[in-house]
Design a protein around this motif. Structure first.
Motif, PDB file in Angstrom:
ATOM      1  N   THR A  43       0.836  -1.207   0.000  1.00 50.41           N
ATOM      2  CA  THR A  43       0.000   0.000   0.000  1.00 50.41           C
ATOM      3  C   THR A  43       0.866   1.250   0.000  1.00 50.41           C
ATOM      4  N   LEU A  66       3.884   1.489  -1.165  1.00 51.07           N
ATOM      5  CA  LEU A  66       4.478   1.601  -2.502  1.00 51.07           C
ATOM      6  C   LEU A  66       3.477   2.164  -3.507  1.00 51.07           C
ATOM      7  N   LEU A  67       2.202   1.757  -3.379  1.00 47.42           N
ATOM      8  CA  LEU A  67       1.162   2.280  -4.264  1.00 47.42           C
ATOM      9  C   LEU A  67       1.026   3.789  -4.093  1.00 47.42           C
ATOM     10  N   ILE A  91       3.323   5.841  -3.027  1.00 50.58           N
ATOM     11  CA  ILE A  91       4.531   6.472  -3.555  1.00 50.58           C
ATOM     12  C   ILE A  91       4.447   6.597  -5.076  1.00 50.58           C
ATOM     13  N   VAL A  92       3.962   5.543  -5.738  1.00 55.77           N
ATOM     14  CA  VAL A  92       3.830   5.571  -7.197  1.00 55.77           C
ATOM     15  C   VAL A  92       2.826   6.644  -7.618  1.00 55.77           C
ATOM     16  N   ILE A  93       1.659   6.677  -6.959  1.00 56.73           N
ATOM     17  CA  ILE A  93       0.627   7.658  -7.312  1.00 56.73           C
ATOM     18  C   ILE A  93       1.135   9.079  -7.106  1.00 56.73           C
ATOM     19  N   GLY A 153       4.273  10.018  -6.957  1.00 54.30           N
ATOM     20  CA  GLY A 153       5.354  10.264  -7.905  1.00 54.30           C
ATOM     21  C   GLY A 153       4.828  10.666  -9.273  1.00 54.30           C
ATOM     22  N   LEU A 154       3.798   9.953  -9.743  1.00 55.41           N
ATOM     23  CA  LEU A 154       3.188  10.296 -11.028  1.00 55.41           C
ATOM     24  C   LEU A 154       2.525  11.675 -10.973  1.00 55.41           C
ATOM     25  N   THR A 155       1.941  11.985  -9.817  1.00 55.11           N
ATOM     26  CA  THR A 155       1.309  13.300  -9.651  1.00 55.11           C
ATOM     27  C   THR A 155       2.326  14.419  -9.818  1.00 55.11           C
ATOM     28  N   LYS A 162       5.239  14.246 -11.205  1.00 61.36           N
ATOM     29  CA  LYS A 162       5.933  14.199 -12.491  1.00 61.36           C
ATOM     30  C   LYS A 162       5.099  14.817 -13.613  1.00 61.36           C
TER      31      LYS A 162
END
Length: 294
Positions: A271, A273-274, A276-278, A280-282, A284
């Protein structure tokens, strides 16, 4: 000497916050990651090292996959309810309505101070498919309210709505303050040029208040899965057939109902990691287009 003394004073002032952060955030995070590599039931004095087996079991588990999709669907609805709607309402209050905004602002903010436990119980009564006020009104006009607590999709939408009701007021006030800070001359010039209201919102207000908008967006993502635990626990217990469960609640079930601490820790790490990915995409793809004044 003065420079060293100043640095020491700075670190001394930061120390209490750093200690609290390390004890209540850093240590639990590290210990959760550590437990994710072990098989343990919270009772046995011995923890069995299993490596990445917990992660393998979780990823291949159909229940986890369903819960993960539930979480993504819930986050999407939650963002619409607590980012898009407050933006539109704040714009209407400041630019369109104007005169009575001082009356509506405290009304919209009231839910922010109401307990989610109370809100969950009240909404359970209001949305009761048999005897709730909404069901009775629909019955008078010939409609039947579905048993939403037993239907996949419906239950996530209702849970998202209940949680959003709690968060809406805070986001509305923050976004309203950002919109109120936009230069009135820009808005008035657009009105004089007879630019449609929706274009003023999309092409002027949203870009000029985007720095606050990105803050609200990030906070909404972070709080989304955190706040929803309470209504799930009180109303549905994750049902029907895990149709309303999310990653946070599933982790709780694994640890405190099934006593599979290792798998619960693995769910928590995934969770994280999820998130962090979301985020990070935001940052970026969205943050680079944000307007920062000066």
């Amino acid at each position: 000497m003065k420079e060293h003394a100043s640095k020491f004073r700075s670190y001394a002032l930061l120390a209490p916050s750093l200690i609290v952060l390390a004890v209540f955030v850093g240590y639990p995070l590290i210990y959760t990651i550590y437990l994710s590599f072990f098989e343990w039931n919270m009772v046995s004095p011995v923890k069995k090292f299993v490596g990445f087996d917990n992660y393998s079991k979780i990823v291949q588990d159909p229940v986890f996959q369903k819960v993960a999709w539930n979480s993504l669907g819930y986050i999407l609805l939650f963002i619409i309810f607590t980012c898009v709607f407050p933006y539109v309402v704040a714009f209407l209050m400041d630019i369109v309505v104007g005169k009575v905004r001082e009356f509506y602002k405290p009304i919209f903010f009231v839910p922010a101070v109401v307990s989610l436990v109370v809100a969950s119980m009240v909404f359970t009564w209001i949305l009761n498919p048999v005897s709730g006020p909404v069901a009775l009104v629909l019955k008078k006009i010939g409609l039947t309210m579905p048993f939403w607590s037993n239907l996949d999709g419906w239950v996530i939408a209702v849970i998202a709505m209940i949680t959003a009701w709690k968060v809406f007021g805070y986001n509305f006030i923050v976004l309203y303050a950002a919109i109120a800070g936009i230069d009135r001359e820009v808005i008035e010039a657009a009105k004089l040029d007879r630019i449609p209201t929706y274009k003023i919102l999309l092409n002027i207000v949203v870009p000029l208040s985007s720095s606050t908008g990105i803050y609200v967006f990030v906070i909404t993502i972070v709080q989304g899965l955190q706040y929803v635990f309470t209504p799930i626990k009180i109303i549905t217990k994750g049902g029907p057939n895990n149709g309303s469960a999310n990653l946070i609640y599933y982790s709780y079930q694994k640890a405190f109902e099934m006593y599979k601490v290792g798998e619960s820790s693995a769910v928590s790490v995934l969770t994280l990691l999820l998130f962090i990915v979301i985020l990070g995409l935001t940052f970026k793809f969205i943050e680079k287009g944000v307007y920062y004044e000066n």
